[in-house]
Design a protein around this motif. Structure first.
Motif, PDB file in Angstrom:
ATOM      1  N   ALA A 257      59.467   1.561  20.036  1.00  0.00           N
ATOM      2  CA  ALA A 257      58.508   1.130  19.001  1.00  0.00           C
ATOM      3  C   ALA A 257      58.301   2.181  17.917  1.00  0.00           C
TER       4      ALA A 257
ATOM      5  N   PHE B 240      52.982   0.774  21.266  1.00  0.00           N
ATOM      6  CA  PHE B 240      52.251   0.203  22.403  1.00  0.00           C
ATOM      7  C   PHE B 240      51.227   1.162  22.992  1.00  0.00           C
ATOM      8  N   ARG B 241      51.626   2.461  23.088  1.00  0.00           N
ATOM      9  CA  ARG B 241      50.777   3.381  23.860  1.00  0.00           C
ATOM     10  C   ARG B 241      50.186   4.515  23.035  1.00  0.00           C
TER      11      ARG B 241
ATOM     12  N   TRP C 152      48.665  -1.965  23.514  1.00  0.00           N
ATOM     13  CA  TRP C 152      48.047  -2.100  24.858  1.00  0.00           C
ATOM     14  C   TRP C 152      46.650  -1.502  24.917  1.00  0.00           C
TER      15      TRP C 152
ATOM     16  N   THR D 274      60.556   6.462  21.581  1.00  0.00           N
ATOM     17  CA  THR D 274      60.129   5.813  22.824  1.00  0.00           C
ATOM     18  C   THR D 274      59.434   6.843  23.713  1.00  0.00           C
ATOM     19  N   SER D 275      58.382   6.375  24.419  1.00  0.00           N
ATOM     20  CA  SER D 275      57.537   7.300  25.189  1.00  0.00           C
ATOM     21  C   SER D 275      58.111   7.596  26.566  1.00  0.00           C
TER      22      SER D 275
HETATM   23  N1  APR Z   1      58.374   8.294  14.435  1.00  0.00           N
HETATM   24  C1  APR Z   1      58.938   8.590  15.635  1.00  0.00           C
HETATM   25  N2  APR Z   1      58.327   8.356  16.828  1.00  0.00           N
HETATM   26  C2  APR Z   1      57.102   7.791  16.779  1.00  0.00           C
HETATM   27  C3  APR Z   1      56.454   7.456  15.570  1.00  0.00           C
HETATM   28  C4  APR Z   1      57.136   7.732  14.360  1.00  0.00           C
HETATM   29  N3  APR Z   1      56.597   7.450  13.159  1.00  0.00           N
HETATM   30  N4  APR Z   1      55.237   6.926  15.876  1.00  0.00           N
HETATM   31  C5  APR Z   1      55.147   6.923  17.220  1.00  0.00           C
HETATM   32  N5  APR Z   1      56.258   7.451  17.771  1.00  0.00           N
HETATM   33  C6  APR Z   1      56.585   7.640  19.194  1.00  0.00           C
HETATM   34  C7  APR Z   1      55.400   7.983  20.055  1.00  0.00           C
HETATM   35  O1  APR Z   1      55.239   9.407  20.105  1.00  0.00           O
HETATM   36  C8  APR Z   1      55.823   7.424  21.409  1.00  0.00           C
HETATM   37  O2  APR Z   1      56.563   8.392  22.152  1.00  0.00           O
HETATM   38  O3  APR Z   1      57.070   6.409  19.666  1.00  0.00           O
HETATM   39  C9  APR Z   1      56.761   6.270  21.047  1.00  0.00           C
HETATM   40  C10 APR Z   1      56.143   4.914  21.270  1.00  0.00           C
HETATM   41  O4  APR Z   1      55.938   4.761  22.652  1.00  0.00           O
HETATM   42  P1  APR Z   1      55.420   3.347  23.187  1.00  0.00           P
HETATM   43  O5  APR Z   1      54.277   2.895  22.360  1.00  0.00           O
HETATM   44  O6  APR Z   1      55.251   3.493  24.668  1.00  0.00           O
HETATM   45  O7  APR Z   1      56.622   2.334  22.878  1.00  0.00           O
HETATM   46  P2  APR Z   1      57.968   2.166  23.683  1.00  0.00           P
HETATM   47  O8  APR Z   1      58.389   3.446  24.318  1.00  0.00           O
HETATM   48  O9  APR Z   1      58.940   1.501  22.780  1.00  0.00           O
HETATM   49  O10 APR Z   1      57.537   1.127  24.849  1.00  0.00           O
HETATM   50  C11 APR Z   1      58.566   0.644  25.675  1.00  0.00           C
HETATM   51  O11 APR Z   1      56.993  -0.868  26.699  1.00  0.00           O
HETATM   52  O12 APR Z   1      55.267  -2.375  26.554  1.00  0.00           O
HETATM   53  C12 APR Z   1      56.628  -2.245  26.662  1.00  0.00           C
HETATM   54  O13 APR Z   1      58.108  -3.909  25.973  1.00  0.00           O
HETATM   55  C13 APR Z   1      57.323  -2.867  25.498  1.00  0.00           C
HETATM   56  O14 APR Z   1      59.455  -2.242  24.566  1.00  0.00           O
HETATM   57  C14 APR Z   1      58.168  -1.752  24.933  1.00  0.00           C
HETATM   58  C15 APR Z   1      58.257  -0.772  26.078  1.00  0.00           C
END
Ligand code: APR
Length: 238
Positions: A14, A25-26, A32, A178-179
């Motif tokens: 995300a 998401f987080r 969430w 991604t986290s």
């Molecule tokens: N540039 C780079 N990274 C970013 C930015 C940005 N502008 N903004 C946020 N982030 C990073 C955050 O630091 C975090 O590590 O993106 C990550 C987002 O993490 P999540 O919100 O957990 O999203 P994601 O890892 O894609 O979640 C995985 O969880 O709920 C499910 O299906 C959903 O595909 C999703 C999966």
């Protein structure tokens, strides 16, 4: 001169779409923090209250249609086009920003919000409008079962065999935005490390849960860090 890397796999989450205005998401105020997963993102939730689930995805679908790809999406499309080796994007995201930026070798492991699926006849169709429990399937006219073509919690992600094959052969693995909270995607870095000697890179705003497993780490907004990384990669500096 042959490319330094023959098979590049890029996992996105995300964070790569955050600068396009789509919530993660987080993060603080993330999706969430406003919605409960077990009320909007499970098969049980859809059986219990389909309208609530449709409302959730209708809101997200509208946001995706208003969003535009950002510099990070365009940089990955440029890498695929300019790099001699093979570049695959495996995205956890359900938006279509990678496609609109020009990426072609792309796997949506969590599905696509601009598609719907009919469990009655198996049709998977492009869909941009709101859905309701009364929307009939355009392919078989069944009412009440049309659902977003999204992988809900408790369901198997798509194309896992193809993804595993790509991870086995890759010599460069890059994780972006991604986290590292959700498996199987969060485990891809372990698969790559087990399979051999690939170079591993994390490009993120903040360190992910798996940060220690990557050899190269660059932190900052994807719209800045990803284009810079791609230019370094194309210049043979990675
Ligand atoms: N540039 C780079 N990274 C970013 C930015 C940005 N502008 N903004 C946020 N982030 C990073 C955050 O630091 C975090 O590590 O993106 C990550 C987002 O993490 P999540 O919100 O957990 O999203 P994601 O890892 O894609 O979640 C995985 O969880 O709920 C499910 O299906 C959903 O595909 C999703 C999966």
């Amino acid at each position: 001169m042959p490319a330094a890397y023959e098979h590049i796999v890029i996992l996105t989450g995300a964070g790569i779409s955050a600068e396009s205005g789509l919530d993660t998401f987080r993060d603080k105020n993330g999706i969430w923090s406003k919605y409960a997963i077990d009320e909007v993102a499970t098969p049980q939730a859809f059986r219990r209250d389909p309208q609530k689930v449709h409302d959730f995805y209708n809101m997200r679908r509208r946001r995706v249609r208003e969003a535009q790809p950002n510099a990070a999406h365009y940089a990955l499309a440029r890498l695929e086009e300019a790099h001699d080796g093979e570049v695959w994007v495996v995205t956890q995201n359900v938006d279509d920003l990678h496609e609109r930026a020009g990426s072609r070798r792309l796997i949506h492991m969590h599905g696509e919000i601009l598609k719907v699926r009919c469990p009655a006849c198996g049709a998977v169709l492009h869909w941009e409008e709101d859905l309701t429990p009364e929307t009939p399937c355009p392919a078989c006219d069944t009412v009440g079962c049309l659902r977003p073509h999204i992988v809900w919690f408790g369901e198997m992600p798509f194309e896992m065999d193809a993804i595993e094959r790509r991870l086995e052969e890759c010599d460069l693995f890059v994780s972006i935005g991604t986290s590292g909270n959700v498996y199987p995607a969060a485990g891809f870095i372990q698969s790559v490390r087990r399979n051999g000697t690939a170079q591993t890179v994390e490009l993120n705003l903040d360190p992910s849960l798996g940060e220690d497993l990557f050899t190269l780490k660059l932190y900052g907004p994807a719209g800045e860090v990803v284009p810079m990384f791609v230019e370094r990669l194309l210049a043979g500096q990675v």
